[in-house]
Motif scaffolding. Structure first.
Motif, mmCIF file in Angstrom:
data_model
loop_
_atom_site.group_PDB
_atom_site.id
_atom_site.type_symbol
_atom_site.label_atom_id
_atom_site.label_comp_id
_atom_site.label_asym_id
_atom_site.label_seq_id
_atom_site.Cartn_x
_atom_site.Cartn_y
_atom_site.Cartn_z
ATOM 1 N N HIS A 193 -7.607 -7.185 6.740
ATOM 2 C CA HIS A 193 -8.065 -5.872 7.209
ATOM 3 C C HIS A 193 -8.962 -6.054 8.420
ATOM 4 C CE1 HIS A 193 -6.968 -3.572 3.516
ATOM 5 N NE2 HIS A 193 -6.976 -4.783 3.028
ATOM 6 N N PRO B 151 -1.289 -3.669 -3.796
ATOM 7 C CA PRO B 151 -1.749 -4.854 -3.062
ATOM 8 C C PRO B 151 -1.787 -6.090 -3.964
ATOM 9 C CG PRO B 151 -3.166 -2.999 -2.585
ATOM 10 C CD PRO B 151 -2.232 -2.549 -3.661
ATOM 11 N N ARG C 4 -23.098 -7.999 -10.953
ATOM 12 C CA ARG C 4 -22.670 -8.150 -9.565
ATOM 13 C C ARG C 4 -21.806 -6.970 -9.143
ATOM 14 N NH1 ARG C 4 -25.660 -11.206 -6.783
ATOM 15 N NH2 ARG C 4 -24.000 -11.361 -5.275
ATOM 16 N N ILE D 292 -10.304 -4.554 -10.030
ATOM 17 C CA ILE D 292 -11.511 -4.608 -10.865
ATOM 18 C C ILE D 292 -11.512 -3.385 -11.789
ATOM 19 C CG2 ILE D 292 -14.035 -4.689 -10.853
ATOM 20 C CD1 ILE D 292 -13.101 -6.982 -9.272
ATOM 21 N N GLN E 173 -12.830 -3.446 6.586
ATOM 22 C CA GLN E 173 -13.237 -2.581 5.482
ATOM 23 C C GLN E 173 -13.100 -3.205 4.102
ATOM 24 O OE1 GLN E 173 -11.086 -1.899 7.795
ATOM 25 N NE2 GLN E 173 -11.260 0.183 8.577
ATOM 26 N N SER E 174 -12.404 -4.315 3.960
ATOM 27 C CA SER E 174 -12.123 -4.746 2.591
ATOM 28 C C SER E 174 -13.191 -5.671 2.031
ATOM 29 C CB SER E 174 -10.764 -5.398 2.516
ATOM 30 O OG SER E 174 -10.878 -6.783 2.613
ATOM 31 N N LEU E 175 -14.209 -6.012 2.824
ATOM 32 C CA LEU E 175 -15.267 -6.861 2.282
ATOM 33 C C LEU E 175 -16.397 -5.998 1.732
ATOM 34 C CD1 LEU E 175 -15.540 -9.681 4.977
ATOM 35 C CD2 LEU E 175 -14.223 -9.671 2.882
ATOM 36 N N ILE E 176 -16.958 -6.448 0.618
ATOM 37 C CA ILE E 176 -18.109 -5.750 0.042
ATOM 38 C C ILE E 176 -19.351 -6.424 0.610
ATOM 39 C CG2 ILE E 176 -19.297 -5.130 -2.086
ATOM 40 C CD1 ILE E 176 -16.619 -3.891 -2.105
ATOM 41 N N THR E 177 -20.103 -5.701 1.446
ATOM 42 C CA THR E 177 -21.163 -6.369 2.199
ATOM 43 C C THR E 177 -22.342 -6.774 1.331
ATOM 44 O OG1 THR E 177 -22.150 -4.255 2.744
ATOM 45 C CG2 THR E 177 -20.595 -5.161 4.328
ATOM 46 N N SER E 178 -22.500 -6.130 0.166
ATOM 47 C CA SER E 178 -23.657 -6.504 -0.654
ATOM 48 C C SER E 178 -23.369 -7.717 -1.523
ATOM 49 C CB SER E 178 -24.094 -5.318 -1.516
ATOM 50 O OG SER E 178 -23.055 -4.951 -2.385
ATOM 51 N N LEU E 179 -22.139 -8.205 -1.518
ATOM 52 C CA LEU E 179 -21.813 -9.402 -2.293
ATOM 53 C C LEU E 179 -21.795 -10.622 -1.371
ATOM 54 C CD1 LEU E 179 -18.916 -8.172 -4.608
ATOM 55 C CD2 LEU E 179 -21.334 -8.363 -5.151
ATOM 56 N N THR E 180 -21.800 -11.799 -1.995
ATOM 57 C CA THR E 180 -21.751 -13.020 -1.193
ATOM 58 C C THR E 180 -20.326 -13.260 -0.698
ATOM 59 O OG1 THR E 180 -21.239 -14.387 -3.087
ATOM 60 C CG2 THR E 180 -23.577 -14.065 -2.590
ATOM 61 N N GLU F 179 -18.064 -14.518 -3.525
ATOM 62 C CA GLU F 179 -17.555 -13.481 -4.429
ATOM 63 C C GLU F 179 -16.438 -12.691 -3.779
ATOM 64 O OE1 GLU F 179 -20.968 -11.548 -6.955
ATOM 65 O OE2 GLU F 179 -21.724 -12.214 -5.019
ATOM 66 N N GLU G 228 -21.241 0.478 -3.444
ATOM 67 C CA GLU G 228 -20.999 0.317 -2.008
ATOM 68 C C GLU G 228 -19.585 0.760 -1.630
ATOM 69 O OE1 GLU G 228 -21.764 -3.550 -0.257
ATOM 70 O OE2 GLU G 228 -20.162 -3.173 1.159
ATOM 71 N N ASN G 229 -18.595 0.313 -2.380
ATOM 72 C CA ASN G 229 -17.225 0.605 -1.970
ATOM 73 C C ASN G 229 -16.286 0.562 -3.169
ATOM 74 O OD1 ASN G 229 -14.843 0.910 -0.611
ATOM 75 N ND2 ASN G 229 -15.390 -0.473 1.036
ATOM 76 N N MET H 24 -8.702 -1.275 -5.707
ATOM 77 C CA MET H 24 -7.515 -1.918 -5.152
ATOM 78 C C MET H 24 -7.474 -3.404 -5.478
ATOM 79 S SD MET H 24 -6.116 -0.372 -1.679
ATOM 80 C CE MET H 24 -7.277 -1.204 -0.632
ATOM 81 N N SER H 25 -8.642 -4.009 -5.678
ATOM 82 C CA SER H 25 -8.685 -5.436 -5.994
ATOM 83 C C SER H 25 -8.469 -5.683 -7.480
ATOM 84 C CB SER H 25 -10.026 -6.044 -5.582
ATOM 85 O OG SER H 25 -10.284 -5.794 -4.236
ATOM 86 N N LEU I 229 0.825 -1.216 0.000
ATOM 87 C CA LEU I 229 0.000 0.000 0.000
ATOM 88 C C LEU I 229 0.857 1.264 0.000
ATOM 89 C CD1 LEU I 229 -2.678 -1.241 2.517
ATOM 90 C CD2 LEU I 229 -3.183 -0.461 0.207
ATOM 91 N N ARG J 155 -23.440 -3.167 -8.126
ATOM 92 C CA ARG J 155 -23.834 -2.821 -6.770
ATOM 93 C C ARG J 155 -22.592 -2.625 -5.904
ATOM 94 N NH1 ARG J 155 -27.182 -7.060 -5.102
ATOM 95 N NH2 ARG J 155 -28.854 -6.225 -6.357
ATOM 96 N N VAL K 160 -12.221 -0.129 -2.659
ATOM 97 C CA VAL K 160 -11.782 -1.509 -2.456
ATOM 98 C C VAL K 160 -11.749 -2.250 -3.790
ATOM 99 C CG1 VAL K 160 -12.482 -3.733 -1.509
ATOM 100 C CG2 VAL K 160 -12.453 -1.718 -0.056
ATOM 101 N N LEU L 260 -12.555 -11.861 -5.094
ATOM 102 C CA LEU L 260 -12.680 -10.534 -5.697
ATOM 103 C C LEU L 260 -11.367 -10.066 -6.316
ATOM 104 C CD1 LEU L 260 -14.900 -8.404 -5.926
ATOM 105 C CD2 LEU L 260 -13.956 -7.294 -3.936
ATOM 106 N N ASP L 261 -10.280 -10.283 -5.588
ATOM 107 C CA ASP L 261 -9.005 -9.752 -6.079
ATOM 108 C C ASP L 261 -8.169 -10.821 -6.776
ATOM 109 O OD1 ASP L 261 -8.662 -11.182 -3.797
ATOM 110 O OD2 ASP L 261 -7.294 -9.771 -2.830
ATOM 111 N N LYS M 110 -9.873 -15.265 2.608
ATOM 112 C CA LYS M 110 -9.552 -14.561 1.366
ATOM 113 C C LYS M 110 -8.032 -14.534 1.168
ATOM 114 C CE LYS M 110 -10.411 -9.985 -0.636
ATOM 115 N NZ LYS M 110 -10.977 -8.658 -0.365
#
Lengths: 505, 317, 315
Positions: free
Chosen positions: A85, A73, B185, B202, A88-95, A98, B192-193, B199-200, A53, B188, B196, A102-103, A155
């Motif tokens: 972390h 990263p 996917r 995307i 903060q690094s999780l997207i709460t609206s995703l499963t 996912e 939200e963020n 940084m990942s 970072l 959304r 992040v 993600l990365d 993760k």
């Protein structure tokens, strides 16, 4: 033992401040390294360097003996380094599934279309590693903090399949949001993954560090001051080392002859802000400087913000010169004679893109005006010049844009906004010397003492031990939202730095 | 219970509305009126589908009315019509849809690469497309003579026009996109963020451009269907689409702050709004008050859905 | 000159440069435009637009947006016409004062409900339009003849349109307010950093309420000016003025991100907007195509004046 990862001679500067000064660190395979230090000791900077970072100004990073560059990263992840972390690094609206990938390169999609069945299988496999028994298709928003932490861990662990060789897993204060059982289960996971990875664990709690680590690494003032195997740890010595440069030079100190008023200016009784502070009581008299200190998240700042009307929900009682203080917003607090210097100078303190004089005059300028809401810039100008000279603000003119000044001078400008009026009685300072160079700090110390001598009641949240020890008449130490120690008569019989550190961590 | 209200609130509101109107008006709960509600909901639903992806990403698109009008004019002068001699037949449909996609992609690209808020960019785009529609407008109102298009509105199967069936099909596709594609996917998640995701690794900008382009395509489709329904090319045909679309999305739970809601929620929002309009007229409220009602509904819906986000230290612009 | 200094120069004086260029272009195409009579009637016709631009500057200085001004102007025109038989001249004052109060309520609600200004004002736009339609039954309403306020507004003093003189007076008052009063200081500071200003003890809800009251009040005044010229009002009479008004403000150099600009710059921007309209007319293009010009001008003006340091993530 083989070295999994090493930092050699890392230096990192932010403007005038040196955050890391020639730091070296080695991490062996299969070991847990506990990293401890006070606020601003450089422990989170070093983590960010390891996680890609921050890029260091000088120094070498080696992974498995090979020199590597960690520019992002993603590059750190490719080298097998993952940061867990706080949340903060999780997207709460995703499963969960996912989030796990993600990365990572997209292997569960074809032409941008998800293959959910394949994703489920892969995610299940990863969740088994951390013994988390949840449906991979649960939305993260439905998980508890403890479960989220485990997903973060999974993760990072899923890097295993992508990277050849050993993993390096960094935990950045993972326990801050967890309850005791969750902490215990996190620890057992860390012990379990040790055989295939190395772990760096940052915490501001000494007991946790001693519990989980094989080796303890102490940072102070941007340097490594101790690196001890667990067997050779002397706790008192560690506290002493953590104090570092913050030790007050007792010969130089001029005890203040405080004229403290008999009637309290501010009395807090049992003040609680859910999730931040609990049952705080304190009193502050005119002419007194009360220093609050605690590690990040201890809740000291919340006390100031609550008095200033900035907390959204709170309970308890606050009295102001013997009367209940009914304040729900900053304007009301200012009307009563309370001022607040926020810690976030850039976003909350200074009004960017405007001049020094507008910043000074914003709050009390009208008191020097023609009445009827009309201001007198001519009259203000003289007074602003006075304060600029008195506080030693270095600026070409008072019409200069505040953004162009150095951090110390910006802070003095923000402070002078409170001194500009005629009605201030209580001044609350939230980390007033954060990011300032030593010269600016001692200037500011002088100003604060003088203000107290003039009868202002001052509530101070300090960045460092020497700050509160030098300035305060009384000190309150905060830990986890509660008062953990209260020390009166600081100027006459100063407590030892170690005593304060013990109460903080 | 309170969880149920939180998650299914809009659906409960819709049910409540239907029950209330059925009690107070005899004609509300008739098959003919339900068909009328569906017909009225079709075009707003198509607009709301496009808007939903944009809102989920926490951006906004105000260009609806201009793009739909422009699409309507392009369609009416390129198919068989009473004014111009051009006739490219049904090729006009892909042409118009591409124009919509292009306008949307342009808005997104300007917003991203010139670093301007999408609110302003699409406000400018709204004006620009309204003006372009006016420039393309021939001297007289062109009547659509292409029956294969006008039949979409006239020809009815089981009491519903092809417009309704087309909308239903589009809703299914949109639901599939939302659930099964990376774009759906990530939309959304971007709202939200975004940091992040960046940084990942995307490619956030691609998804943003795709969302605006798809939205533009939906508005263009709405313009085509408006043409089918009114049978002429009119520079004002898109007027009145923006309000209900935004209101519907927010009512359903697709918030302007991004990261929430989805196609299902927005569609429920459309039904709430259309039932409300229809029901109020049924029980005798003046239709001229309609825009006042919608305005009030927008404010109440946004305020109500973001009430729990209120903080003292928060910038509201 | 470096890129930065050029940009700085454009931000400071861009509007005047653009005004000069457009004026030259338009007057070359139609030399008659520079005659005093033509200018005077242009200013009279556009006084409603100019007063709306003056008012709309204040919310934008805060970094907010008031989309309801045109609907408010229409509603005000309708209300003034309907009230004129009963109240006479007072109808104008009542309407403007009432509009200011409604605007103030809008501004106050933005802070209290914490709903973005464009949502509140978009909703208000719908409400005003609906009420106007309902009151007029979607028809024209005429104003009672012989009322002094409207006759004065529609005529001239010393050969200059009274409506335009009123625009100048209001603009001058606002400029003084912004420069000399505590409120004016708070408005600029609010636009620069709302949170820091709040923590400095400024009553941000009141500041916002005032700005929106000013913009609504000015919009209503614009509506009153319109009926004093046409003697008729409808619920959509001023609707086409929203976008030219916003164009005027941002082209004048008032940044949409807040904190920079002023009422006088907006007036210059307003003159540019008027000349764009005139230019479109004399070039023989359909009048609606002025929208393309406005749309593109708004994009360029905002691109040049937005302070990108202030918007972290572009949304």
């Amino acid at each position: 033992m083989t070295t999994a990862f090493s930092l050699e001679g890392i230096t990192k500067r932010f403007g005038e401040v040196t955050a890391l000064d020639n730091v070296s660190l080695t991490l062996n395979e299969g070991e847990v390294l506990g990293l401890i230090g006070q606020n601003g000791s450089g422990k989170s900077t070093i983590m960010k360097v390891m996680a890609g970072l921050h890029r260091p100004d000088t120094g070498i990073i080696r992974v498995g003996g090979k020199v590597v560059q960690l520019r992002s990263p993603l590059e750190a992840a490719q080298a097998g380094i993952g940061l867990v972390h706080q949340e903060q690094s999780l997207i709460t609206s995703l499963t969960v599934a996912e989030n796990l990938f993600l990365d990572k390169p997209a292997t569960s999609t074809r032409l941008g279309v998800y293959r959910w069945a394949k994703l489920r299988d892969r995610a299940k496999h990863q969740l088994e590693k951390v013994e988390l028994d949840i449906d991979p298709f649960t939305s993260v928003s439905e998980l508890s903090f403890g479960q989220r932490q485990m997903v973060e861990l999974a993760k990072v662990l899923s890097l295993e399949e992508l990277v050849h060789g050993h993993l390096v897993i960094l935990f950045d204060e993972p326990t801050a949001v967890l309850n005791p059982p969750e902490i215990q289960s996190l620890f057992s996971q860390i012990r379990r993954i040790k055989h295939r990875s190395s772990v760096v664990f940052v915490s501001h709690r000494m007991d946790e560090i001693l519990d989980i680590s094989d080796r303890v690494y102490v940072m102070s003032d941007g340097r490594n001051v101790a690196d001890r195997d667990k067997e050779n740890v002397n706790v008192d010595e560690l506290y002493e080392l953590m104090v570092g440069k913050q030790r007050v030079n007792r010969e130089d100190r001029k005890p203040r002859n405080a004229q403290i008023g008999a009637e309290p200016a501010l009395t807090l009784k049992n003040v609680t802000v859910p999730g931040e502070i609990e049952g705080i009581s304190l009193t502050l008299a005119p002419g007194e400087i009360l220093g609050l200190i605690g590690v990040q998240g201890s809740g000291a700042e919340t006390i100031l913000r609550t008095v200033f009307g900035l907390s959204d929900r709170w309970s308890g009682e606050i009295d102001y010169f013997g009367m209940p203080l009914n304040v729900d917003s900053p304007p009301q607090a200012v009307d009563k004679g309370i001022g607040y210097l926020p810690a976030e100078r850039k976003t909350e303190g200074m009004i960017r893109n405007t001049t020094v004089s507008e910043n000074v005059a914003i709050t009390y300028g009208w008191q020097h005006g023609h009445g009827a809401g009309l201001i007198s810039r001519a009259r203000e100008r003289g007074l602003i010049h006075n304060w600029v000279t008195k506080l030693g603000i270095k600026t070409p003119s008072i019409g200069q844009r505040i953004d162009t000044l150095s951090g110390g001078n910006q802070q003095k400008v923000v402070l002078s906004k409170w001194l500009f009026g005629k009605t201030l009685k209580v001044l609350m300072l939230d980390h007033p010397t954060r990011g300032l160079d030593p010269g600016a700090r001692s200037d500011l110390f002088g100003v604060i003492r003088e203000l107290a001598d003039q009868g202002l009641a001052i509530l101070l949240v300090g960045d460092t031990l020497d700050e509160v020890l030098t300035l305060s008449d009384a000190i309150i130490v905060m830990k986890d939202g509660r008062v953990s120690a209260r020390i009166e008569g600081v100027q006459a019989t100063p407590p030892s730095e170690e005593e304060l550190v013990k109460a903080m961590v | 219970m309170s969880n149920l209200i939180k998650s299914q609130g809009p659906l409960l509101a819709l049910t409540g509305l239907v029950v209330i109107f059925s009690v107070f008006s005899e004609s509300f709960a008739s098959m003919a009126n339900f068909a009328a509600v569906l017909e009225a909901a079709a075009i707003p639903a198509i607009v709301a589908i496009g808007l939903t992806y944009v809102l989920m990403q926490a951006s906004i698109d105000l260009s609806v009315e201009g793009v739909a009008s422009l699409a309507n004019i392009i369609l009416s002068i390129t198919v068989a019509n009473s004014v111009t001699t051009t006739d490219i037949g049904l090729w006009a449909i892909p042409l118009v849809l591409c124009a919509g996609l292009l306008v949307g992609a342009t808005s997104a690209a300007v917003s991203i690469y010139v670093r301007m808020p999408s609110l302003i960019v699409t406000l400018g785009m709204w004006l620009t497309t309204v003006g372009m529609a006016a420039l393309l407008f021939p001297d007289r109102l062109p009547q659509l003579l292409e029956t294969r298009i006008t039949q979409l509105a006239i020809d009815k199967q089981f009491g519903l026009s092809w417009i309704v069936y087309l909308t239903l099909a589009l809703i299914l596709v949109a639901l599939w996109v939302e659930k099964y594609t990376r774009f759906g996917r990530m939309s959304r998640a971007i709202g939200e963020n975004e940091p992040v995701l960046i940084m990942s690794g995307i490619k956030v900008n691609r998804h943003k451009i795709a969302a605006f382009a798809l939205a533009g395509g939906c508005y263009a489709l709405a313009g085509i269907l408006l043409g089918a329904r009114i049978g002429v090319g009119n520079t004002q045909s898109g007027v009145g689409l923006l309000f209900p679309a935004i209101a519907a999305c927010v009512l359903g739970g697709t918030l302007l702050s991004g990261g929430q809601g989805g196609i299902r929620q927005s569609m429920i929002g459309v039904l709430i709004l259309v039932s409300l309009r229809n029901g109020l007229i049924q029980i005798g409220v003046d239709p001229l008050l309609q825009s006042a009602l919608e305005g009030a509904v927008i404010i109440i819906a946004v305020a109500g859905s973001t009430w729990h986000l209120r903080r003292k230290v928060r910038v509201i612009k | 000159m470096t890129k930065d200094t050029i940009l700085m120069f454009l931000r400071r004086n861009g509007a005047l440069v653009v005004l000069a260029i457009i004026l030259t272009a338009v007057s070359t195409a139609a030399p008659g435009i520079l005659r005093w009579r033509a200018i005077n009637s242009l200013l009279q016709d556009n006084a409603p637009l100019l007063i709306m631009i003056v008012g709309a500057t204040l919310p934008i200085l805060l970094g907010c947006l008031d989309l309801s001004i045109a609907a408010m102007a229409s509603l005000a025109a309708v209300m003034a016409a309907m009230l004129s038989p009963a109240l006479g001249s007072a109808s104008a004052y009542v309407v403007v004062a009432g509009a200011a109060m409604i605007g103030g309520l809008q501004g106050w609600m933005i802070g209290r409900l914490q709903v973005p200004s464009f949502v509140i004002s978009l909703g208000a736009l719908g409400i005003f339009k609906g009420i106007g339609m309902y009151l007029t039954a979607a028809d024209m309403v005429g104003i009672a003849p012989g009322i002094s306020v409207y006759e004065t507004l529609g005529s001239r003093s010393f050969g200059i349109s009274n409506a335009f003189i009123l625009v100048l007076i209001v603009a001058w008052l606002f400029t003084l307010m912004l420069k000399l009063s505590n409120l004016g200081r708070n408005i600029y500071a609010f636009g620069a950093n709302e949170i820091a200003v709040y923590i400095s003890g400024v009553r941000r809800d009141m500041v916002r309420a005032f700005a929106f009251a000013a913009s609504s009040g000015c919009a209503a005044l614009g509506g009153v000016m319109m009926i004093s010229q046409t003697m008729f009002a409808s619920a959509t009479v001023a609707n086409s003025l929203l976008l030219p008004a916003l164009v005027g403000v941002v082209v004048g150099g008032t940044a949409i991100s807040g904190g920079v600009g002023g009422v006088l710059s907006s007036l210059i921007g307003g003159l540019i907007a008027i000349l764009i309209r005139v230019g479109v007319t004399i070039s023989g293009l359909p009048p609606e195509s002025q929208d393309v010009a406005f749309g593109i001008t708004i994009l360029i003006a905002v691109a040049l004046t937005t302070d990108r340091a202030k918007i972290g993530l572009v949304k």
